[in-house]
Design an enzyme around this catalytic site. Structure first.
Site, mmCIF file in Angstrom:
data_model
loop_
_atom_site.group_PDB
_atom_site.id
_atom_site.type_symbol
_atom_site.label_atom_id
_atom_site.label_comp_id
_atom_site.label_asym_id
_atom_site.label_seq_id
_atom_site.Cartn_x
_atom_site.Cartn_y
_atom_site.Cartn_z
ATOM 1 N N LYS A 13 0.855 -1.187 0.000
ATOM 2 C CA LYS A 13 0.000 0.000 0.000
ATOM 3 C C LYS A 13 0.892 1.237 0.000
ATOM 4 C CE LYS A 13 0.908 1.225 4.464
ATOM 5 N NZ LYS A 13 1.637 2.457 4.865
ATOM 6 N N PRO A 96 10.068 -4.867 0.994
ATOM 7 C CA PRO A 96 11.109 -4.694 2.015
ATOM 8 C C PRO A 96 10.519 -4.525 3.402
ATOM 9 C CG PRO A 96 10.804 -2.664 0.790
ATOM 10 C CD PRO A 96 9.966 -3.693 0.100
ATOM 11 N N GLY A 99 9.669 -0.800 5.386
ATOM 12 C CA GLY A 99 9.643 0.065 4.216
ATOM 13 C C GLY A 99 8.456 0.992 4.141
ATOM 14 N N GLY A 100 7.468 0.830 5.027
ATOM 15 C CA GLY A 100 6.286 1.678 4.964
ATOM 16 C C GLY A 100 5.277 1.250 3.926
ATOM 17 N N LEU A 101 5.491 0.073 3.326
ATOM 18 C CA LEU A 101 4.568 -0.439 2.310
ATOM 19 C C LEU A 101 3.525 -1.384 2.900
ATOM 20 C CD1 LEU A 101 7.119 -1.184 -0.574
ATOM 21 C CD2 LEU A 101 5.608 0.803 -0.349
ATOM 22 N N GLY A 102 3.624 -1.629 4.207
ATOM 23 C CA GLY A 102 2.626 -2.481 4.861
ATOM 24 C C GLY A 102 2.813 -3.959 4.620
ATOM 25 N N GLY A 103 4.041 -4.386 4.303
ATOM 26 C CA GLY A 103 4.263 -5.777 3.924
ATOM 27 C C GLY A 103 3.855 -6.787 4.978
ATOM 28 N N GLY A 104 4.261 -6.565 6.223
ATOM 29 C CA GLY A 104 3.908 -7.497 7.291
ATOM 30 C C GLY A 104 2.410 -7.533 7.539
ATOM 31 N N SER A 105 1.779 -6.365 7.528
ATOM 32 C CA SER A 105 0.335 -6.290 7.732
ATOM 33 C C SER A 105 -0.414 -6.948 6.588
ATOM 34 C CB SER A 105 -0.101 -4.825 7.861
ATOM 35 O OG SER A 105 0.460 -4.232 9.023
ATOM 36 N N ASP A 138 -2.553 -1.470 10.435
ATOM 37 C CA ASP A 138 -2.671 -1.467 8.972
ATOM 38 C C ASP A 138 -3.326 -2.727 8.414
ATOM 39 O OD1 ASP A 138 -1.580 1.022 8.658
ATOM 40 O OD2 ASP A 138 0.382 0.333 7.971
#
Length: 284
Positions: A13, A96, A99-105, A138
């Protein structure tokens, strides 16, 4: 119960804007933000097990299995539903960490939605969203699966329709500590609340990120990348970073800038979406 594997996307995101309008007594911050999915995704594969075991087929560096949001999401779904089923899970990681892209969420949301489907639990999105919120602020937007105007800690979601430009996304090869940014005494926490209608008019000064000044001060490589990208198009941080992005009207223009960026940093070209590819894959 089929033993066939299912592979599902976990999209990234972007925060097209992020305003911090207050701080709650519990330490969390009141936000106003616009979430948009992009077609940059991790891929998660799930194979059902009858022995109730939840396992990852490989570890993610620096994250213990029991602390991984994917494992925590799967076990939470087991606990709440009472199912005796388990799963072997494989993550093809592209997004990454930090990274602020919400990958873990997004991984957690895909796990909740994917195992709900695979285990035939028939929990609705409201129930899955409530579970997701206990894992992270998130997670709900990835369960929601649509571009959204968000308030609260990011869990009060209203579906919206956004433009879908091509984005250049840059990761300056540093990892940002979100708690450290939100605890910084210099962080602006008093942005005036605005209406969704005003926010959707877009453009400066509304489409800004209140975390950006602190992140740039703490992480010079991010400041350098933001300044570089701003020479090509208005650039902005997503979340607390480390990733930053700029929008372009054409794929060709985005690819040209991403190619230049790749000489210094990790970079991607991604298309903005209004519907999550996870929802598409599940037929929601």
């Amino acid at each position: 119960m089929s033993t066939a594997s299912v592979t599902l996307p976990a999209p990234a995101k972007l925060n097209r804007m992020l305003h911090i309008v207050g701080r709650r007594e519990d330490g969390y911050h009141e936000l106003q933000t616009i979430f948009q999915m992009i077609d940059l995704c991790d891929q998660l594969s799930f194979t059902p097990r009858r022995d109730g075991v939840i396992t990852l087929t490989h570890q993610i560096n620096g994250v213990a299995q029991d602390e991984n949001l994917v494992v925590r999401a799967a076990r939470l779904l087991q606990q709440v539903s009472g199912t005796t089923m388990g799963a072997s899970i494989t993550i093809n990681k592209q997004l990454p960490m930090g990274g602020g892209l919400g990958g873990g969420s997004s991984n957690a949301a895909t796990t909740l939605a994917g195992l709900n489907h695979l285990w035939k639990l028939d929990l609705n999105n409201t129930a899955l969203t409530e579970l997701g919120l206990t894992l992270g602020a998130d997670v709900p937007v990835f369960i929601h699966g649509h571009s959204a105007w968000a308030e609260g800690v990011g869990e009060k979601l209203t579906s919206i329709t956004l433009d879908t430009p091509w984005f250049v996304v840059i990761h300056p090869r540093v990892s940002v500590s979100t708690p450290a940014i939100f605890q910084d005494s210099e962080l602006t926490r008093d942005s005036l609340p605005i209406t969704m209608a005003r926010a959707l008019q877009g453009g400066a000064p509304e489409w800004r990120n209140d975390c950006e000044a602190i992140v740039k001060k703490r992480y010079p490589p991010i400041a350098e990348a933001l300044d570089w990208l701003a020479q090509h198009a208005p650039s902005q941080l997503t979340g607390t970073g480390a990733c930053l992005f700029a929008a372009f009207e054409s794929q060709q223009a985005a690819q040209a800038v991403a190619k230049l960026a790749s000489q210094h940093w990790r970079s991607w070209v991604a298309r903005g979406l209004n519907t999550s590819p996870l929802q598409d894959a599940l037929g929601c």
